[in-house]
Design a protein around this motif. Sequence first.
Motif, PDB file in Angstrom:
ATOM      1  N   VAL A   1      39.535  36.077  57.022  1.00 32.25           N
ATOM      2  CA  VAL A   1      39.055  36.753  55.813  1.00 32.25           C
ATOM      3  C   VAL A   1      40.024  37.843  55.380  1.00 32.25           C
ATOM      4  O   VAL A   1      40.360  37.975  54.190  1.00 32.25           O
ATOM      5  N   LEU A   2      40.503  38.649  56.325  1.00 37.74           N
ATOM      6  CA  LEU A   2      41.424  39.733  55.986  1.00 37.74           C
ATOM      7  C   LEU A   2      42.707  39.203  55.361  1.00 37.74           C
ATOM      8  O   LEU A   2      43.164  39.706  54.322  1.00 37.74           O
ATOM      9  N   LEU A   3      43.285  38.179  55.974  1.00 36.26           N
ATOM     10  CA  LEU A   3      44.526  37.620  55.443  1.00 36.26           C
ATOM     11  C   LEU A   3      44.309  36.979  54.082  1.00 36.26           C
ATOM     12  O   LEU A   3      45.151  37.091  53.183  1.00 36.26           O
ATOM     13  N   SER A   4      43.181  36.296  53.933  1.00 41.67           N
ATOM     14  CA  SER A   4      42.871  35.671  52.650  1.00 41.67           C
ATOM     15  C   SER A   4      42.734  36.718  51.557  1.00 41.67           C
ATOM     16  O   SER A   4      43.183  36.524  50.429  1.00 41.67           O
ATOM     17  N   ARG A   5      42.120  37.828  51.913  1.00 33.70           N
ATOM     18  CA  ARG A   5      41.954  38.927  50.953  1.00 33.70           C
ATOM     19  C   ARG A   5      43.294  39.555  50.606  1.00 33.70           C
ATOM     20  O   ARG A   5      43.584  39.847  49.438  1.00 33.70           O
ATOM     21  N   LEU A   6      44.144  39.771  51.613  1.00 31.41           N
ATOM     22  CA  LEU A   6      45.424  40.423  51.395  1.00 31.41           C
ATOM     23  C   LEU A   6      46.412  39.532  50.643  1.00 31.41           C
ATOM     24  O   LEU A   6      47.154  40.006  49.775  1.00 31.41           O
ATOM     25  N   ILE A   7      46.407  38.228  50.987  1.00 32.37           N
ATOM     26  CA  ILE A   7      47.405  37.313  50.427  1.00 32.37           C
ATOM     27  C   ILE A   7      46.951  36.708  49.111  1.00 32.37           C
ATOM     28  O   ILE A   7      47.692  36.673  48.124  1.00 32.37           O
ATOM     29  N   HIS A   8      45.707  36.208  49.079  1.00 31.84           N
ATOM     30  CA  HIS A   8      45.234  35.475  47.905  1.00 31.84           C
ATOM     31  C   HIS A   8      44.331  36.288  46.982  1.00 31.84           C
ATOM     32  O   HIS A   8      44.043  35.871  45.871  1.00 31.84           O
ATOM     33  N   ARG A   9      43.869  37.436  47.448  1.00 32.95           N
ATOM     34  CA  ARG A   9      42.970  38.277  46.654  1.00 32.95           C
ATOM     35  C   ARG A   9      41.722  37.522  46.213  1.00 32.95           C
ATOM     36  O   ARG A   9      41.181  37.760  45.148  1.00 32.95           O
ATOM     37  N   GLU A  10      41.256  36.602  47.074  1.00 33.18           N
ATOM     38  CA  GLU A  10      40.142  35.749  46.679  1.00 33.18           C
ATOM     39  C   GLU A  10      38.861  36.028  47.445  1.00 33.18           C
ATOM     40  O   GLU A  10      37.776  35.850  46.917  1.00 33.18           O
ATOM     41  N   GLU A  11      38.984  36.424  48.691  1.00 37.72           N
ATOM     42  CA  GLU A  11      37.811  36.524  49.556  1.00 37.72           C
ATOM     43  C   GLU A  11      37.481  37.980  49.829  1.00 37.72           C
ATOM     44  O   GLU A  11      38.345  38.761  50.210  1.00 37.72           O
ATOM     45  N   ARG A  12      36.247  38.349  49.614  1.00 35.92           N
ATOM     46  CA  ARG A  12      35.813  39.710  49.891  1.00 35.92           C
ATOM     47  C   ARG A  12      35.049  39.769  51.210  1.00 35.92           C
ATOM     48  O   ARG A  12      34.387  38.819  51.603  1.00 35.92           O
ATOM     49  N   LEU A  13      35.144  40.924  51.858  1.00 34.38           N
ATOM     50  CA  LEU A  13      34.388  41.132  53.097  1.00 34.38           C
ATOM     51  C   LEU A  13      32.951  41.466  52.709  1.00 34.38           C
ATOM     52  O   LEU A  13      32.579  42.635  52.571  1.00 34.38           O
ATOM     53  N   SER A  14      32.153  40.433  52.525  1.00 33.89           N
ATOM     54  CA  SER A  14      30.771  40.626  52.095  1.00 33.89           C
ATOM     55  C   SER A  14      29.942  41.233  53.224  1.00 33.89           C
ATOM     56  O   SER A  14      30.259  41.065  54.409  1.00 33.89           O
ATOM     57  N   PRO A  15      28.868  41.950  52.879  1.00 40.09           N
ATOM     58  CA  PRO A  15      27.993  42.517  53.919  1.00 40.09           C
ATOM     59  C   PRO A  15      27.438  41.453  54.865  1.00 40.09           C
ATOM     60  O   PRO A  15      27.299  41.705  56.068  1.00 40.09           O
ATOM     61  N   PHE A  16      27.140  40.263  54.326  1.00 39.67           N
ATOM     62  CA  PHE A  16      26.598  39.201  55.175  1.00 39.67           C
ATOM     63  C   PHE A  16      27.643  38.707  56.172  1.00 39.67           C
ATOM     64  O   PHE A  16      27.322  38.442  57.331  1.00 39.67           O
ATOM     65  N   PHE A  17      28.906  38.591  55.711  1.00 41.67           N
ATOM     66  CA  PHE A  17      29.952  38.141  56.624  1.00 41.67           C
ATOM     67  C   PHE A  17      30.180  39.173  57.721  1.00 41.67           C
ATOM     68  O   PHE A  17      30.307  38.828  58.896  1.00 41.67           O
ATOM     69  N   LEU A  18      30.249  40.453  57.340  1.00 40.12           N
ATOM     70  CA  LEU A  18      30.464  41.510  58.324  1.00 40.12           C
ATOM     71  C   LEU A  18      29.310  41.580  59.325  1.00 40.12           C
ATOM     72  O   LEU A  18      29.530  41.721  60.534  1.00 40.12           O
TER      73      LEU A  18
END
Length: 301
Positions: free
Chosen positions: A108-125
């Motif tokens: 998730v972190l890499l996807s957010r940093l590289i693609h700006r597509e995935e957020r760290l949602s409260p449910f995922f955390l």
Amino acid sequence: MELHPSAGHLAAAFTVALWGTTFIATKVLLTAFAPVEILLIRFVIGFFALLLVCPRLLRGTTPRQEGLFAAAGLCGICLYYLLENIALTHTLASNAGVIVSVAPFFTVLLSRLIHREERLSPFFLAGFMVAMAGIFLISFHGAQLQINPLGDGLALLAALVWAVYSLLTRKIAAFGYPTLLTTRRIFFYGILFMIPAALLLGFSPPWEQCLRVEFGANLLFLGLGASACCFVTWNFAVKVLGAVRTSVYIYAVPVITVVTSAWILHEPMTVYTVSGTALTLAGLFLSEYKRQNTAPDRRKA
């Protein structure tokens, strides 16, 4: 043709079901083979199995695509398994099991940093924290945590490398090539990268032991099932669900391991393992909550 997400979920579940049982085969083989010998042999078996199933060659690739195939082979086939095995020589298996399971968080972190597509949602955390608590209980059975900086660091690096592999396979899936052919190409590069490491670490397997049923059968299981079949189904799941949604299934591997050890090896199910199994599965489902109705093409990562 767009595939239904259920196909991806089934493929991911099937994959982790097999990966969770590989410890039994590996445990048997380690009595006669070194870890690097098992790794190289299993992926060579897997490569030729995929070649036998589909002799058709992957043609028309560009240098950039070949670079991504090579990077995926380096990360997912060579580095991940070597790092994990070397880590196990410097830390407890329980430590490594917990640490490697953070791979979905890194994805998730890499996807957010590289693609700006995935957020760290409260449910995922929340799902991540619940699943890690469960995996911790499964791995340690109430024992005291022992910190081993070198081994634990290598295990953490292995988790990061697997996250990179997940994102690479997402890019490769976008090429539109058949999953079986792309997996075989990834195996090819992974084996090329693994050969120098195997020679450096000492590759001299006792080939005569392969003729014994207990060793030959387990090598075939790792090569045909856990390598050839499972990497195809995992990469297919990534193609359908995306890297993040697929990576969450990694949480289930320790659960499968516990259930299998109780069923086949008759190891006891303690209150820690039962509680840990429940927490881990709850974390998996919580991480997937409110993702089911999300369009795959918008949320793939």
